[in-house]
Design a protein around this motif. Structure first.
Motif, PDB file in Angstrom:
ATOM      1  N   LEU A 245       0.826  -1.203   0.000  1.00 44.39           N
ATOM      2  CA  LEU A 245       0.000   0.000   0.000  1.00 44.39           C
ATOM      3  C   LEU A 245       0.862   1.256   0.000  1.00 44.39           C
ATOM      4  N   HIS A 246       1.917   1.236   0.783  1.00 42.90           N
ATOM      5  CA  HIS A 246       2.816   2.394   0.846  1.00 42.90           C
ATOM      6  C   HIS A 246       3.485   2.635  -0.509  1.00 42.90           C
ATOM      7  N   GLU A 247       3.959   1.582  -1.133  1.00 39.10           N
ATOM      8  CA  GLU A 247       4.601   1.724  -2.439  1.00 39.10           C
ATOM      9  C   GLU A 247       3.628   2.296  -3.467  1.00 39.10           C
ATOM     10  N   ALA A 248       2.390   1.798  -3.434  1.00 38.87           N
ATOM     11  CA  ALA A 248       1.390   2.267  -4.391  1.00 38.87           C
ATOM     12  C   ALA A 248       1.031   3.729  -4.150  1.00 38.87           C
ATOM     13  N   TRP A 249       1.007   4.156  -2.883  1.00 30.67           N
ATOM     14  CA  TRP A 249       0.704   5.550  -2.574  1.00 30.67           C
ATOM     15  C   TRP A 249       1.790   6.475  -3.119  1.00 30.67           C
ATOM     16  N   LEU A 250       3.037   6.081  -3.001  1.00 31.55           N
ATOM     17  CA  LEU A 250       4.115   6.900  -3.535  1.00 31.55           C
ATOM     18  C   LEU A 250       3.984   7.070  -5.046  1.00 31.55           C
ATOM     19  N   ASP A 251       3.583   6.003  -5.729  1.00 33.34           N
ATOM     20  CA  ASP A 251       3.373   6.096  -7.176  1.00 33.34           C
ATOM     21  C   ASP A 251       2.151   6.965  -7.498  1.00 33.34           C
ATOM     22  N   LYS A 252       1.083   6.749  -6.754  1.00 37.89           N
ATOM     23  CA  LYS A 252      -0.164   7.453  -7.051  1.00 37.89           C
ATOM     24  C   LYS A 252      -0.006   8.956  -6.922  1.00 37.89           C
ATOM     25  N   ASP A 265       0.153  15.012   3.603  1.00 38.59           N
ATOM     26  CA  ASP A 265       1.466  14.378   3.782  1.00 38.59           C
ATOM     27  C   ASP A 265       1.857  14.330   5.251  1.00 38.59           C
ATOM     28  N   GLU A 266       1.509  15.387   5.994  1.00 38.64           N
ATOM     29  CA  GLU A 266       1.826  15.394   7.417  1.00 38.64           C
ATOM     30  C   GLU A 266       1.062  14.297   8.156  1.00 38.64           C
ATOM     31  N   VAL A 267      -0.231  14.173   7.862  1.00 39.89           N
ATOM     32  CA  VAL A 267      -1.033  13.132   8.505  1.00 39.89           C
ATOM     33  C   VAL A 267      -0.477  11.756   8.155  1.00 39.89           C
ATOM     34  N   TYR A 268      -0.173  11.559   6.883  1.00 39.43           N
ATOM     35  CA  TYR A 268       0.350  10.262   6.444  1.00 39.43           C
ATOM     36  C   TYR A 268       1.672   9.952   7.150  1.00 39.43           C
ATOM     37  N   ASN A 269       2.563  10.918   7.205  1.00 39.46           N
ATOM     38  CA  ASN A 269       3.869  10.693   7.851  1.00 39.46           C
ATOM     39  C   ASN A 269       3.715  10.437   9.344  1.00 39.46           C
ATOM     40  N   ARG A 270       2.769  11.115   9.975  1.00 36.05           N
ATOM     41  CA  ARG A 270       2.500  10.840  11.393  1.00 36.05           C
ATOM     42  C   ARG A 270       2.108   9.379  11.590  1.00 36.05           C
ATOM     43  N   ALA A 271       1.256   8.875  10.708  1.00 35.97           N
ATOM     44  CA  ALA A 271       0.814   7.490  10.819  1.00 35.97           C
ATOM     45  C   ALA A 271       1.987   6.532  10.687  1.00 35.97           C
ATOM     46  N   GLU A 273       5.180   7.147  11.240  1.00 35.05           N
ATOM     47  CA  GLU A 273       6.081   7.283  12.390  1.00 35.05           C
ATOM     48  C   GLU A 273       5.521   6.588  13.627  1.00 35.05           C
ATOM     49  N   ALA A 274       4.188   6.477  13.702  1.00 38.13           N
ATOM     50  CA  ALA A 274       3.554   5.827  14.856  1.00 38.13           C
ATOM     51  C   ALA A 274       3.421   4.324  14.680  1.00 38.13           C
ATOM     52  N   GLY A 275       3.768   3.803  13.493  1.00 41.48           N
ATOM     53  CA  GLY A 275       3.761   2.355  13.325  1.00 41.48           C
ATOM     54  C   GLY A 275       3.024   1.809  12.121  1.00 41.48           C
ATOM     55  N   ALA A 276       2.284   2.649  11.380  1.00 46.26           N
ATOM     56  CA  ALA A 276       1.588   2.156  10.181  1.00 46.26           C
ATOM     57  C   ALA A 276       2.613   1.699   9.145  1.00 46.26           C
ATOM     58  N   LEU A 277       2.315   0.613   8.454  1.00 52.57           N
ATOM     59  CA  LEU A 277       3.218   0.131   7.403  1.00 52.57           C
ATOM     60  C   LEU A 277       2.952   0.807   6.069  1.00 52.57           C
ATOM     61  N   GLY A 278       1.727   1.252   5.866  1.00 55.61           N
ATOM     62  CA  GLY A 278       1.381   1.898   4.604  1.00 55.61           C
ATOM     63  C   GLY A 278      -0.011   2.463   4.671  1.00 55.61           C
ATOM     64  N   GLY A 279      -0.439   3.071   3.572  1.00 56.19           N
ATOM     65  CA  GLY A 279      -1.769   3.646   3.522  1.00 56.19           C
ATOM     66  C   GLY A 279      -1.944   4.453   2.254  1.00 56.19           C
ATOM     67  N   LYS A 280      -3.031   5.210   2.209  1.00 57.45           N
ATOM     68  CA  LYS A 280      -3.329   6.015   1.028  1.00 57.45           C
ATOM     69  C   LYS A 280      -4.539   6.896   1.314  1.00 57.45           C
ATOM     70  N   GLY A 286      -6.764  13.954  -2.747  1.00 59.33           N
ATOM     71  CA  GLY A 286      -7.091  15.358  -2.571  1.00 59.33           C
ATOM     72  C   GLY A 286      -8.005  15.652  -1.402  1.00 59.33           C
ATOM     73  N   GLY A 287      -8.348  14.640  -0.615  1.00 57.77           N
ATOM     74  CA  GLY A 287      -9.239  14.800   0.525  1.00 57.77           C
ATOM     75  C   GLY A 287     -10.003  13.525   0.793  1.00 57.77           C
ATOM     76  N   GLY A 288     -10.999  13.618   1.665  1.00 54.06           N
ATOM     77  CA  GLY A 288     -11.788  12.439   1.981  1.00 54.06           C
ATOM     78  C   GLY A 288     -11.122  11.558   3.023  1.00 54.06           C
ATOM     79  N   PHE A 289     -11.204  10.243   2.824  1.00 53.74           N
ATOM     80  CA  PHE A 289     -10.750   9.276   3.815  1.00 53.74           C
ATOM     81  C   PHE A 289      -9.361   8.723   3.509  1.00 53.74           C
ATOM     82  N   PHE A 290      -8.583   8.589   4.562  1.00 51.88           N
ATOM     83  CA  PHE A 290      -7.359   7.796   4.530  1.00 51.88           C
ATOM     84  C   PHE A 290      -7.681   6.348   4.870  1.00 51.88           C
ATOM     85  N   LEU A 291      -6.905   5.444   4.308  1.00 50.49           N
ATOM     86  CA  LEU A 291      -6.865   4.060   4.774  1.00 50.49           C
ATOM     87  C   LEU A 291      -5.428   3.770   5.187  1.00 50.49           C
ATOM     88  N   PHE A 292      -5.235   3.278   6.408  1.00 50.36           N
ATOM     89  CA  PHE A 292      -3.907   2.899   6.879  1.00 50.36           C
ATOM     90  C   PHE A 292      -3.882   1.412   7.227  1.00 50.36           C
TER      91      PHE A 292
END
Length: 330
Positions: A245-252, A265-271, A273-280, A286-292
């Protein structure tokens, strides 16, 4: 009155390969799952009256041509309904600009109501519902959407969808395995970012970007990850799924600039740093929901990190096995 119940979806991998700008050149693919959050659409015949629609606002006109809500207007026109009907919609969660496929779920739920006004049991295939909803959004409303959301809401469950150059869609259901599905659910965190967005403007930029070879290649890489992720699920390699998921987010987010910004990006990086392996960010971005993707032992740390001092909110959910249904007819 007839009421349809249509699930929203989480799209894990696709990258935009469900859009004709991609799949007319190369076959696309998307891996997604529907969840227990729904769009409810109600259609009620109102003899001798005009057309009324109730959603975020209320529109009431003597005939359908004056209606501002494009999806409803074009859906009614498609079925030659010009007056004497009231349409209302409700959602389990904030739906507008969510990234959970709410616009397509509404379209499909509305189609399901309109074709079953005089019948309770379904006489229309899931393929018909998906194709018709896509046709209304893409061809009649001229929205730059892809196909995966309509098919996800029509078929339900977890599926690998393949979008073929001949315009057909191949559906490959992911076999239900209770242990794996429950384990995956426990490792996914659905977080509302606190900010909505206009998906169509982002999708238009994403579609235009596919004319560039480097951007097209990024979408291809995301498409390929749908197949890799499917294999990981079958092999119960869930942490590998999270890393992917993390790899795909970087591409997306490299495809179009509006997909992310400093806040996201700040919210994603916080996740992370706190232990999430990936997300998007789900949907167009551009907004809406994150999945971690978060291992259970890190879940509370990630929740605290992404919600502390931000507008983010966590939503509980479960996977849902079924597509759009007629909930009641009276």
């Amino acid at each position: 009155m007839i009421i349809s119940k249509t699930p929203l979806r989480i799209s894990f991998f696709s990258g935009g390969s469900d859009m004709p700008e991609y799949y007319m050149k190369e076959d696309g693919a998307a891996l997604s799952v529907t969840i227990d959050k729904f769009i409810y659409v109600m259609a009620h015949k109102t003899p001798h009256l005009g057309v009324k629609i109730m959603y975020d606002t209320i529109e009431e006109f003597p005939d359908v041509e004056q209606m501002q809500h494009a999806i409803t207007r074009e859906s009614l026109k498609h079925y030659d309904i010009t007056s004497e009907i009231t349409i209302a919609s409700l959602a389990d969660i904030l739906a507008k600009g969510s990234g959970l496929g709410s616009s397509s779920a509404f379209t499909l739920g509305l189609v399901n109501c309109l074709v079953h006004q005089n019948k309770f049991e379904s006489h229309y295939s899931r393929e018909y519902l998906a194709q018709t909803a896509y046709y209304i959004e893409r061809d009649l409303c001229k929205y730059p959407v892809g196909k995966q959301d309509q098919y996800a809401s029509a078929y339900g469950g977890m599926n690998l969808f393949e979008f073929l150059k001949d315009n057909s869609v191949n559906i490959r259901p992911i076999t239900y395995n209770r242990d794996i599905w429950c384990d995956l659910e426990s490792r996914l965190l659905l977080v509302y970012s606190g900010r909505g967005r206009n998906a169509n403007s982002i999708l238009q930029k994403q579609a235009s970007a596919m004319s560039q070879k480097d951007k097209f290649d990024l979408v291809r890489r995301s498409r390929d990850k749908a197949y890799v992720a499917t294999r990981y699920l079958k092999e119960n390699k869930l942490d590998d799924f999270g890393n992917l998921l993390h790899e795909a987010w970087l591409d997306k987010k490299a495809v179009a600039t509006d997909i992310t910004n400093d806040y996201f990006d700040e919210v994603y990086n916080r996740a992370l740093e706190a232990g999430a392996l990936g997300g998007k960010l789900l949907g167009a971005g551009g907004g809406g929901f994150f999945l971690f993707y978060v291992r259970p032992e890190d879940r509370e740390n990630v929740i605290h990190s992404v919600t502390n001092g931000t507008t983010c909110k966590v939503y509980d959910f479960r996977f849902y096995e079924y597509g759009s249904r007629i909930a009641t007819h009276c």
